[in-house]
Motif scaffolding. Structure first.
Motif, PDB file in Angstrom:
ATOM      1  N   ASN A   1      -4.993  -1.770 -12.366  1.00 19.11           N
ATOM      2  CA  ASN A   1      -6.319  -2.378 -12.170  1.00 19.11           C
ATOM      3  C   ASN A   1      -6.295  -3.351 -11.002  1.00 19.11           C
ATOM      4  OD1 ASN A   1      -7.235  -1.015 -14.438  1.00 19.11           O
ATOM      5  ND2 ASN A   1      -7.099  -2.786 -15.769  1.00 19.11           N
ATOM      6  N   VAL A   2      -5.232  -4.153 -10.919  1.00 20.38           N
ATOM      7  CA  VAL A   2      -5.102  -5.135  -9.838  1.00 20.38           C
ATOM      8  C   VAL A   2      -4.902  -4.429  -8.504  1.00 20.38           C
ATOM      9  CG1 VAL A   2      -3.677  -7.028  -8.949  1.00 20.38           C
ATOM     10  CG2 VAL A   2      -4.203  -6.908 -11.394  1.00 20.38           C
ATOM     11  N   ALA A   3      -3.980  -3.475  -8.465  1.00 22.66           N
ATOM     12  CA  ALA A   3      -3.645  -2.787  -7.216  1.00 22.66           C
ATOM     13  C   ALA A   3      -4.830  -1.989  -6.667  1.00 22.66           C
ATOM     14  CB  ALA A   3      -2.445  -1.876  -7.419  1.00 22.66           C
ATOM     15  N   SER A   4      -5.577  -1.342  -7.539  1.00 22.38           N
ATOM     16  CA  SER A   4      -6.699  -0.514  -7.090  1.00 22.38           C
ATOM     17  C   SER A   4      -8.016  -1.289  -7.013  1.00 22.38           C
ATOM     18  CB  SER A   4      -6.881   0.692  -8.017  1.00 22.38           C
ATOM     19  OG  SER A   4      -7.346   0.277  -9.289  1.00 22.38           O
ATOM     20  N   ARG A   5      -8.032  -2.469  -7.640  1.00 24.66           N
ATOM     21  CA  ARG A   5      -9.263  -3.281  -7.744  1.00 24.66           C
ATOM     22  C   ARG A   5     -10.358  -2.516  -8.493  1.00 24.66           C
ATOM     23  NH1 ARG A   5      -8.038  -5.042  -1.979  1.00 24.66           N
ATOM     24  NH2 ARG A   5      -7.036  -7.046  -2.306  1.00 24.66           N
ATOM     25  N   LYS A   6      -9.905  -1.693  -9.457  1.00 22.16           N
ATOM     26  CA  LYS A   6     -10.821  -0.909 -10.282  1.00 22.16           C
ATOM     27  C   LYS A   6     -10.301  -0.946 -11.718  1.00 22.16           C
ATOM     28  CE  LYS A   6     -11.666   1.990  -6.337  1.00 22.16           C
ATOM     29  NZ  LYS A   6     -11.448   3.236  -5.662  1.00 22.16           N
ATOM     30  N   GLN A   7     -11.205  -0.901 -12.674  1.00 25.49           N
ATOM     31  CA  GLN A   7     -10.820  -0.926 -14.086  1.00 25.49           C
ATOM     32  C   GLN A   7     -10.501   0.496 -14.555  1.00 25.49           C
ATOM     33  OE1 GLN A   7     -10.351  -3.844 -15.836  1.00 25.49           O
ATOM     34  NE2 GLN A   7     -10.625  -4.649 -13.777  1.00 25.49           N
TER      35      GLN A   7
ATOM     36  N   ASP B   1      -3.216   8.067 -21.758  1.00 24.07           N
ATOM     37  CA  ASP B   1      -2.708   9.408 -22.076  1.00 24.07           C
ATOM     38  C   ASP B   1      -2.827  10.419 -20.939  1.00 24.07           C
ATOM     39  OD1 ASP B   1      -2.010   8.578 -24.678  1.00 24.07           O
ATOM     40  OD2 ASP B   1      -4.062   8.945 -25.356  1.00 24.07           O
ATOM     41  N   ARG B   2      -3.124   9.952 -19.739  1.00 23.78           N
ATOM     42  CA  ARG B   2      -3.173  10.870 -18.593  1.00 23.78           C
ATOM     43  C   ARG B   2      -2.858  10.131 -17.290  1.00 23.78           C
ATOM     44  NH1 ARG B   2      -9.621  12.366 -18.354  1.00 23.78           N
ATOM     45  NH2 ARG B   2     -10.380  10.240 -18.398  1.00 23.78           N
ATOM     46  N   ALA B   3      -1.860   9.260 -17.361  1.00 23.80           N
ATOM     47  CA  ALA B   3      -1.513   8.423 -16.210  1.00 23.80           C
ATOM     48  C   ALA B   3      -0.374   8.990 -15.374  1.00 23.80           C
ATOM     49  CB  ALA B   3      -1.163   7.010 -16.681  1.00 23.80           C
TER      50      ALA B   3
ATOM     51  N   PRO C   1       0.829  -1.206   0.000  1.00 19.60           N
ATOM     52  CA  PRO C   1       0.000   0.000   0.000  1.00 19.60           C
ATOM     53  C   PRO C   1       0.868   1.263   0.000  1.00 19.60           C
ATOM     54  CG  PRO C   1      -0.723  -1.543   1.695  1.00 19.60           C
ATOM     55  CD  PRO C   1       0.567  -2.069   1.145  1.00 19.60           C
ATOM     56  N   MET C   2       0.373   2.274  -0.659  1.00 16.49           N
ATOM     57  CA  MET C   2       1.038   3.564  -0.655  1.00 16.49           C
ATOM     58  C   MET C   2       0.778   4.232   0.695  1.00 16.49           C
ATOM     59  SD  MET C   2       2.502   3.814  -3.647  1.00 16.49           S
ATOM     60  CE  MET C   2       2.843   5.509  -4.083  1.00 16.49           C
ATOM     61  N   VAL C   3       1.827   4.795   1.273  1.00 18.39           N
ATOM     62  CA  VAL C   3       1.754   5.444   2.578  1.00 18.39           C
ATOM     63  C   VAL C   3       1.783   6.956   2.364  1.00 18.39           C
ATOM     64  CG1 VAL C   3       2.902   5.728   4.806  1.00 18.39           C
ATOM     65  CG2 VAL C   3       2.917   3.496   3.662  1.00 18.39           C
ATOM     66  N   SER C   4       0.871   7.653   3.009  1.00 17.93           N
ATOM     67  CA  SER C   4       0.767   9.102   2.889  1.00 17.93           C
ATOM     68  C   SER C   4       1.751   9.785   3.840  1.00 17.93           C
ATOM     69  CB  SER C   4      -0.656   9.530   3.234  1.00 17.93           C
ATOM     70  OG  SER C   4      -0.781  10.930   3.166  1.00 17.93           O
ATOM     71  N   HIS C   5       2.325  10.904   3.370  1.00 20.24           N
ATOM     72  CA  HIS C   5       3.273  11.687   4.167  1.00 20.24           C
ATOM     73  C   HIS C   5       2.945  13.169   4.028  1.00 20.24           C
ATOM     74  CE1 HIS C   5       5.884   8.106   4.304  1.00 20.24           C
ATOM     75  NE2 HIS C   5       5.639   7.999   3.012  1.00 20.24           N
ATOM     76  N   GLU C   6       3.228  13.922   5.046  1.00 20.99           N
ATOM     77  CA  GLU C   6       3.124  15.384   4.972  1.00 20.99           C
ATOM     78  C   GLU C   6       4.382  15.986   4.353  1.00 20.99           C
ATOM     79  OE1 GLU C   6       0.563  17.609   5.711  1.00 20.99           O
ATOM     80  OE2 GLU C   6      -0.562  15.729   5.697  1.00 20.99           O
ATOM     81  N   SER C   7       5.498  15.256   4.453  1.00 21.79           N
ATOM     82  CA  SER C   7       6.755  15.711   3.862  1.00 21.79           C
ATOM     83  C   SER C   7       7.582  14.489   3.488  1.00 21.79           C
ATOM     84  CB  SER C   7       7.532  16.604   4.828  1.00 21.79           C
ATOM     85  OG  SER C   7       7.876  15.882   5.985  1.00 21.79           O
ATOM     86  N   ALA C   8       8.581  14.719   2.644  1.00 27.37           N
ATOM     87  CA  ALA C   8       9.484  13.651   2.212  1.00 27.37           C
ATOM     88  C   ALA C   8      10.808  14.287   1.800  1.00 27.37           C
ATOM     89  CB  ALA C   8       8.888  12.863   1.052  1.00 27.37           C
TER      90      ALA C   8
ATOM     91  N   PRO D   1      -6.073   9.340  -4.076  1.00 31.19           N
ATOM     92  CA  PRO D   1      -4.659   9.666  -4.320  1.00 31.19           C
ATOM     93  C   PRO D   1      -3.684   8.545  -3.946  1.00 31.19           C
ATOM     94  CG  PRO D   1      -5.766  11.552  -3.398  1.00 31.19           C
ATOM     95  CD  PRO D   1      -6.743  10.403  -3.331  1.00 31.19           C
ATOM     96  N   ASN D   2      -4.010   7.720  -2.992  1.00 28.23           N
ATOM     97  CA  ASN D   2      -3.114   6.617  -2.642  1.00 28.23           C
ATOM     98  C   ASN D   2      -3.279   5.415  -3.576  1.00 28.23           C
ATOM     99  OD1 ASN D   2      -5.699   6.041  -1.518  1.00 28.23           O
ATOM    100  ND2 ASN D   2      -4.751   4.539  -0.174  1.00 28.23           N
ATOM    101  N   GLU D   3      -4.265   5.449  -4.469  1.00 31.28           N
ATOM    102  CA  GLU D   3      -4.525   4.314  -5.353  1.00 31.28           C
ATOM    103  C   GLU D   3      -3.896   4.447  -6.738  1.00 31.28           C
ATOM    104  OE1 GLU D   3      -8.730   2.435  -4.086  1.00 31.28           O
ATOM    105  OE2 GLU D   3      -8.887   4.450  -4.952  1.00 31.28           O
ATOM    106  N   HIS D   4      -3.499   5.629  -7.163  1.00 30.63           N
ATOM    107  CA  HIS D   4      -2.940   5.764  -8.512  1.00 30.63           C
ATOM    108  C   HIS D   4      -1.475   5.352  -8.591  1.00 30.63           C
ATOM    109  CE1 HIS D   4      -1.138   9.557  -7.294  1.00 30.63           C
ATOM    110  NE2 HIS D   4      -2.326  10.129  -7.135  1.00 30.63           N
ATOM    111  N   ARG D   5      -0.854   5.057  -7.453  1.00 33.33           N
ATOM    112  CA  ARG D   5       0.503   4.505  -7.369  1.00 33.33           C
ATOM    113  C   ARG D   5       1.594   5.491  -7.764  1.00 33.33           C
ATOM    114  NH1 ARG D   5       0.488   0.585  -4.076  1.00 33.33           N
ATOM    115  NH2 ARG D   5       2.470  -0.115  -4.889  1.00 33.33           N
ATOM    116  N   ARG D   6       1.296   6.773  -7.881  1.00 36.16           N
ATOM    117  CA  ARG D   6       2.297   7.790  -8.157  1.00 36.16           C
ATOM    118  C   ARG D   6       2.687   8.441  -6.833  1.00 36.16           C
ATOM    119  NH1 ARG D   6       2.087   4.882 -12.137  1.00 36.16           N
ATOM    120  NH2 ARG D   6       1.035   5.518 -14.043  1.00 36.16           N
ATOM    121  N   ASN D   7       3.886   9.047  -6.797  1.00 39.91           N
ATOM    122  CA  ASN D   7       4.392   9.626  -5.548  1.00 39.91           C
ATOM    123  C   ASN D   7       3.732  10.943  -5.168  1.00 39.91           C
ATOM    124  OD1 ASN D   7       7.397   8.526  -6.884  1.00 39.91           O
ATOM    125  ND2 ASN D   7       6.621   7.670  -4.969  1.00 39.91           N
TER     126      ASN D   7
END
Length: 153
Positions: free
Chosen positions: A117-123, A130-132, A18-25, A75-81
């Motif tokens: 699709n697998v990670a988010s369980r959504k299609q 073109d917008r990933a 799972p993606m972990v949320s942070h206030e800073s990095a 935001p934690n489901e799109h797998r971007r930082n």
């Protein structure tokens, strides 16, 4: 470019975690975000050619998915930082820009993949064509924080 804003920061220690949320990095030059799978070389695409230090995703795309397709992607489901607002990421390919004190170079747009699709369980892979997101190299490292401005250099 109008100034954008950083809304969310996420990392995952390993592929599929799972993606972990942070206030800073902390962004490390030519490496990635501390605590993220790509900095340590264990990301799904770590062995693929080309840098992928940090990935960005537009909050506006999340809103469009909801309106156009009835898909709720968090935001934690799109797998971007980094989730951004107020900046068209496609316009940053080949450009250098800052997120707070960190300098990034936009390398290329992200491809959609079935893994999302697998990670988010959504299609979502087809609607995200073109917008990933945007793959970036960290040119100058440092601290980034939620609410930091995003500005073109």
């Amino acid at each position: 470019m109008n100034n954008g804003k950083l809304l969310h920061i996420h990392t995952a220690a390993r592929t599929g975690r799972p993606m972990v949320s942070h206030e800073s990095a902390i962004a490390v030059a030519d490496a990635g975000l501390e605590g993220d799978r790509y900095l340590t070389g264990v990301g799904r695409f770590s062995r693929s050619p080309g840098s992928r230090d940090v990935t960005l995703f537009e909050n506006e795309v999340l809103e469009a998915l909801r309106k156009e397709h009835g898909l709720e992607l968090q935001p934690n489901e799109h797998r971007r930082n980094l989730t951004t607002a107020g900046v068209a990421l496609a316009q940053l390919v080949g450009k250098t820009f800052t997120v707070g004190a960190v300098t990034l170079e936009g390398l290329r747009l992200c491809n959609t993949c079935r893994f999302l699709n697998v990670a988010s369980r959504k299609q979502v892979s087809v609607p995200l064509a073109d917008r990933a997101g945007l793959i970036c190299r960290v040119v100058k490292g440092g601290a980034i924080n939620v609410s930091d401005p995003i500005t073109l250099e």
